[in-house]
Design an enzyme around this catalytic site. Structure first.
Site, short mmCIF file in Angstrom:
data_model
loop_
_atom_site.label_atom_id
_atom_site.label_comp_id
_atom_site.label_asym_id
_atom_site.label_seq_id
_atom_site.Cartn_x
_atom_site.Cartn_y
_atom_site.Cartn_z
N HIS A 1 0.99 -1.10 0.01
CA HIS A 1 0.10 -0.03 -0.04
C HIS A 1 0.78 1.25 -0.01
O HIS A 1 0.21 2.31 -0.66
CB HIS A 1 -1.15 -0.01 1.10
CG HIS A 1 -2.01 -1.08 0.94
ND1 HIS A 1 -2.98 -1.46 1.89
CD2 HIS A 1 -2.10 -2.05 0.07
CE1 HIS A 1 -3.58 -2.65 1.33
NE2 HIS A 1 -3.36 -2.69 0.34
N ASP B 1 -5.83 -7.70 -5.82
CA ASP B 1 -5.69 -6.71 -4.92
C ASP B 1 -5.05 -5.41 -5.44
O ASP B 1 -4.81 -5.46 -6.81
CB ASP B 1 -5.06 -7.27 -3.40
CG ASP B 1 -3.52 -7.89 -3.94
OD1 ASP B 1 -3.04 -7.52 -5.06
OD2 ASP B 1 -3.24 -8.89 -2.95
O1 T3D Z 1 2.16 -11.55 -0.15
C1 T3D Z 1 0.65 -10.65 -0.64
O2 T3D Z 1 0.92 -9.48 -0.41
C2 T3D Z 1 -0.23 -11.43 -1.45
C3 T3D Z 1 -0.56 -10.62 -2.53
C4 T3D Z 1 -0.82 -11.14 -3.89
C5 T3D Z 1 -0.67 -10.27 -4.92
C6 T3D Z 1 -0.35 -11.29 -6.07
O3 T3D Z 1 0.37 -10.99 -6.94
S1 T3D Z 1 -0.96 -12.86 -6.22
C7 T3D Z 1 -0.43 -13.24 -8.01
C8 T3D Z 1 1.05 -13.78 -7.96
N1 T3D Z 1 1.39 -13.93 -9.32
C9 T3D Z 1 1.20 -15.23 -9.91
O4 T3D Z 1 0.30 -16.15 -9.74
C10 T3D Z 1 1.85 -15.41 -11.23
C11 T3D Z 1 2.84 -16.48 -11.22
N2 T3D Z 1 3.49 -16.73 -12.58
C12 T3D Z 1 2.98 -17.46 -13.35
O5 T3D Z 1 1.87 -17.81 -13.57
C13 T3D Z 1 3.98 -17.48 -14.77
O6 T3D Z 1 5.30 -17.28 -14.41
C14 T3D Z 1 3.66 -16.26 -15.65
C15 T3D Z 1 2.31 -16.73 -16.39
C16 T3D Z 1 3.55 -15.00 -15.19
C17 T3D Z 1 4.85 -16.40 -17.01
O7 T3D Z 1 4.89 -17.75 -17.33
P1 T3D Z 1 5.99 -18.38 -18.37
O8 T3D Z 1 5.91 -19.49 -18.64
O9 T3D Z 1 6.24 -17.33 -19.41
O10 T3D Z 1 7.28 -18.22 -17.25
P2 T3D Z 1 7.62 -19.20 -16.04
O11 T3D Z 1 8.76 -20.33 -16.57
O12 T3D Z 1 6.39 -19.62 -15.35
O13 T3D Z 1 8.49 -18.26 -15.01
C18 T3D Z 1 9.79 -18.04 -15.36
C19 T3D Z 1 10.71 -17.89 -13.93
O14 T3D Z 1 9.89 -16.88 -13.20
C20 T3D Z 1 10.39 -19.21 -13.05
O15 T3D Z 1 11.56 -19.44 -12.23
P3 T3D Z 1 12.44 -20.69 -12.59
O16 T3D Z 1 11.48 -21.83 -12.40
O17 T3D Z 1 13.02 -20.59 -13.86
O18 T3D Z 1 13.56 -20.50 -11.41
C21 T3D Z 1 8.88 -18.96 -12.34
O19 T3D Z 1 9.07 -19.82 -11.34
C22 T3D Z 1 9.57 -17.51 -11.90
N3 T3D Z 1 8.13 -16.73 -11.31
C23 T3D Z 1 7.27 -16.38 -12.35
N4 T3D Z 1 6.19 -15.84 -11.53
C24 T3D Z 1 6.66 -15.99 -10.10
C25 T3D Z 1 7.89 -16.60 -10.36
N5 T3D Z 1 8.65 -16.84 -9.19
C26 T3D Z 1 7.98 -16.48 -7.76
N6 T3D Z 1 6.90 -15.70 -8.08
C27 T3D Z 1 6.32 -15.29 -9.20
N7 T3D Z 1 4.99 -14.68 -8.96
#
Ligand code: T3D
Length: 263
Positions: free
Chosen positions: A90, A145
């Protein structure tokens, strides 16, 4: 190359803030949010800065909350998340909204969850055509959020806001622009120069008037019409007292471009 998680670079009158965790798609950790709040404070305090660009390093803008961060997956996740929003998210969003100069979100790649809504809190959202916007929250059983439930219905209407949030499917930059979620989708090849050109243009603009119009638009969400007219009068009185207003009128009379100094 640098291992700093956030880059701040002020050149002339534009400050560029870059989320810099490209290997994690610039996912937001607490240290990154603290650094972002500090960077926004720095830009606000620097009178030389007349426009701000917020962007991400690498192929993403921001993938939202870092889901590997210990607090998010710990035993007491509910309380931790609430505290994280209060203490870390925030302040960033409030600083972003209160910044007296225009802020451009330069969405270079995917913007997911809190990353998408971080962008939508900026004044002008430009996205590369290859970028997508995902209200990813419900994919992991969370509620949108970072102001998303407030911003999205106002930007795209309730029907589309619900569609985006309930289905959590990616929206292309082009559709986002057509829906009114963002200002413009730009070809990847010309994205960076177009962002720079817009920032330079805004930085040469009437900075005090920009700050005042941001204040008026923010107040319009709670003011009634009469209160808004009063506010416009007061803000206009300040704008009309500025050197830039005198320069604007002189430039008009002399049939030349105005040279605003932000004063
Ligand atoms: O704590 C609080 O305050 C709560 C608040 C929450 C608010 C939020 O934001 S909730 C939503 C959180 N975000 C997500 O759920 C998105 C998660 N990520 C994805 O779904 C996918 O990564 C994407 C669709 C964004 C992209 O997919 P892609 O296939 O292009 O990439 P990838 O292979 O998934 O990601 C590449 C790397 O980034 C990978 O790491 P690695 O395995 O190579 O070491 C992946 O784990 C990392 N990464 C991507 N998003 C996140 C992340 N690591 C940590 N947190 C992430 N959100």
């Amino acid at each position: 190359m640098t291992d700093e998680i956030l880059l701040y670079h002020a050149a002339e009158d534009v400050a560029r803030i870059t989320l810099n965790r490209p290997d994690k798609l610039n996912a937001l950790t607490r240290p990154l949010l603290v650094a972002l709040a500090e960077a926004l404070g720095r830009a606000a305090d620097d009178r030389a800065v007349r426009a701000v660009i917020l962007t991400g390093a690498g192929r993403a803008f921001c993938a939202g909350q870092d889901l590997g961060e210990a607090a998010v997956i710990g035993e007491d996740a509910g309380a931790e998340v609430a505290q994280s929003l209060d203490q870390f998210y925030h302040p960033v969003l409030k600083r972003l909204q209160a910044l007296p100069v225009p802020v451009i979100a330069a969405v270079n790649g995917i913007a997911a969850g809190a990353g998408a809504n971080l962008a939508l809190n900026c004044d002008i959202v430009l996205a590369a055509r290859s970028a997508t916007f995902v209200q990813a929250f419900t994919r992991i059983a969370l509620v949108p959020d970072c102001g998303g439930t407030w911003l999205l219905p106002r930007l795209v209407g309730l029907a589309r806001a619900k569609q985006l949030m309930l289905l959590a499917e990616p929206l292309s930059a082009e559709d986002a622009a057509n829906w009114g979620l963002i200002a413009q989708a730009i070809h990847d090849e010309t994205f960076e120069p177009e962002v720079e050109a817009l920032a330079a243009r805004l930085a040469q603009g009437p900075t005090l008037a920009y700050g005042a119009l941001k204040e008026a638009l923010a107040a319009s969400t709670t003011n009634d019409f009469a209160a808004q007219l009063d506010l416009e009068r007061d803000l206009q009185a300040k704008a009309a007292s500025s050197a830039d207003f005198r320069e604007g009128v002189a430039a008009f009379a002399e049939k030349r471009a105005a040279r605003f100094e932000g004063k």
